[in-house]
Design an enzyme around this catalytic site. Structure first.
Site: not given
Length: 435
Positions: A338, A93, A311, A166, A168, A342, A23-24, A28
């Site tokens: 998150k 996010g 994660d 982070s 992100q 979590r 997913k990451s 990108r």
């Protein structure tokens, strides 16, 4: 519609599986292809709803996207502009923060929103550095919460010491820095996931990486073809199940294990799992991972490890519940913000099955080894809680219920089908409930 899934245990897990594209990397790949003049082909793209929203976003920003099949697209980029409509990032996010960084480099106004979960996710961590670069960023509570607006253009590079590690935040700053005057520097306490730096380098960006410091100069990207490997965060659920359920043996093929993505395997090894990693013969820059069950024992997961497995904490909590002894998780305050809190939702999931767990401000203390009973778990809209509960249900004698299972579609739409294929005795079923 709300979906309740029933998983009946006990069961082992066995077999060879593939998981959705990382997913990451998928987020990108789409954003960088949109920035690069020319056409990029992306294969193996995640088919989760989060990435679908990012694909729609780059079209709204002016890229052309052609879908060749469910997981292959071509993107023609290089001519992005102010969007004519509000961009919906769904539950992502990563999507909202990275698109904000990209939008900061565009002339004009971009407005980003998401679902109810995104509306609670803190955006000040990107708003602060983007404002220092010259963007005008606003939102609810002074820009702390979405929806957020970004008026970009005429940026300048900054030397930014991030208060927390982070990927992100780092990525948002680097995406803005591509069009900023001068050098953009991001310094982290501990180096976070390195997807953005790696993918920018392949596309010709002028940057250097020195430990936890990245230096980027203004750059024009080149279109490239990208093969997205499998997502280790999704693989973690099957591999934890294989490690913790007696008699289990699972191989997940073709997953990404670059910097700060394979930390959960280190934890499983020291807990006593039998882990074998071999280079994939079919997927570039990817690995096949086989895990066989072992007598698991509790371990301590320390703050310096969290950047490499944040994660995977809900999945590792399953291993901890089925291990002998105590497992502690510390330095994971990031989990509080998150898709759900979590720390709290992982603790509630474990308690639903009869595991003793203590919440810490920044983590968990889990006492494993108790005999589990069937549980009833509310996902609280969090895909990772729903999937972790499904694996833990395989250790209970009888049917368990996971409420709000529709959240899994954000990252792993085929999860239930894979669950049915790898379980020996379990029965999984799901029906929409409510409205």
């Amino acid at each position: 519609m709300e979906q309740t899934v029933r998983v009946t245990g006990p069961s082992t897990v066995s077999g060879t599986v593939t998981v959705p594209g990382d997913k990451s990397v998928s987020h990108r790949a789409l954003l960088l292809a949109a920035l690069a003049p020319g056409t990029s082909r992306i294969t193996g793209l995640s088919n989760g709803a989060d990435v679908v929203h990012t694909a729609a976003a780059i079209v709204t920003l002016g890229a052309t996207l052609t879908t060749l099949d469910e997981r292959t697209v071509e993107v023609t980029g290089g001519a992005l502009h102010e969007p004519a409509a509000v961009i919906d990032t769904g539950n992502s996010g990563t999507g909202i923060r990275l698109i904000a960084g990209l939008a900061a480099g565009l002339n004009g106004l971009t407005v980003l929103q998401g679902d109810a979960s995104i509306a609670r996710r803190p955006m000040d961590r990107i708003a602060v550095p983007l404002r220092l670069m010259g963007a005008v960023v606003d939102g609810r509570e002074g820009g702390r919460l979405p929806p957020i607006s970004i008026r970009g253009g005429d940026l300048r590079g900054i030397d930014y010491a991030a208060p927390v590690s982070s990927a992100q935040v780092k990525s948002a700053i680097l995406l803005a820095g591509l069009r900023a005057a001068g050098e953009t520097i991001v310094r982290e306490p501990v180096r976070s996931r390195a997807h953005t730096e790696e993918m920018l380098t392949v596309r010709g960006a002028d940057l250097d990486v020195d430990g936890a410091t990245v230096r980027l100069r203004p750059s024009q990207l080149t279109a490239v073809d990208e093969a997205v490997p499998g997502d280790p965060s999704q693989a973690a659920f099957w591999l934890v199940g294989a490690a913790a359920l007696a008699g289990s043996d699972v191989t997940v093929e073709g997953i990404y294990l670059g910097h700060a993505r394979g930390g959960f395997l280190d934890v499983l090894r020291r807990m006593g799992a039998d882990v074998t990693v071999t280079e994939s013969a079919s997927v570039p820059r990817a690995w096949d991972v086989r895990v066989r069950a072992g007598e698991l024992r509790g371990t301590d997961i320390e703050e310096h490890e969290i950047a490499g497995l944040v994660d995977e904490v809900p999945a590792l909590a399953v291993a901890a519940a089925l291990a002998h002894g105590v497992t502690t998780v510390r330095g994971a305050a990031e989990l509080r913000v998150k898709e759900s809190d979590r720390v709290a939702t992982t603790a509630a999931m474990l308690r639903a099955f009869g595991t003793e767990v203590e919440e810490l401000p920044d983590g968990l203390v889990i006492t494993g080894g108790a005999r589990l009973h069937p549980g009833r778990v509310d996902s609280h809209g969090d895909h990772r809680i729903a999937m972790a509960a499904s694996i833990l249900a395989l250790a209970a004698d009888g049917p368990s219920e996971i409420i709000g299972f529709e959240a899994v579609a954000t990252s792993y739409p085929g999860f239930l089908q894979t669950l049915d294929s790898v379980t020996v005795d379990s029965v999984a079923s799901g029906d929409p409930v409510g409205d």
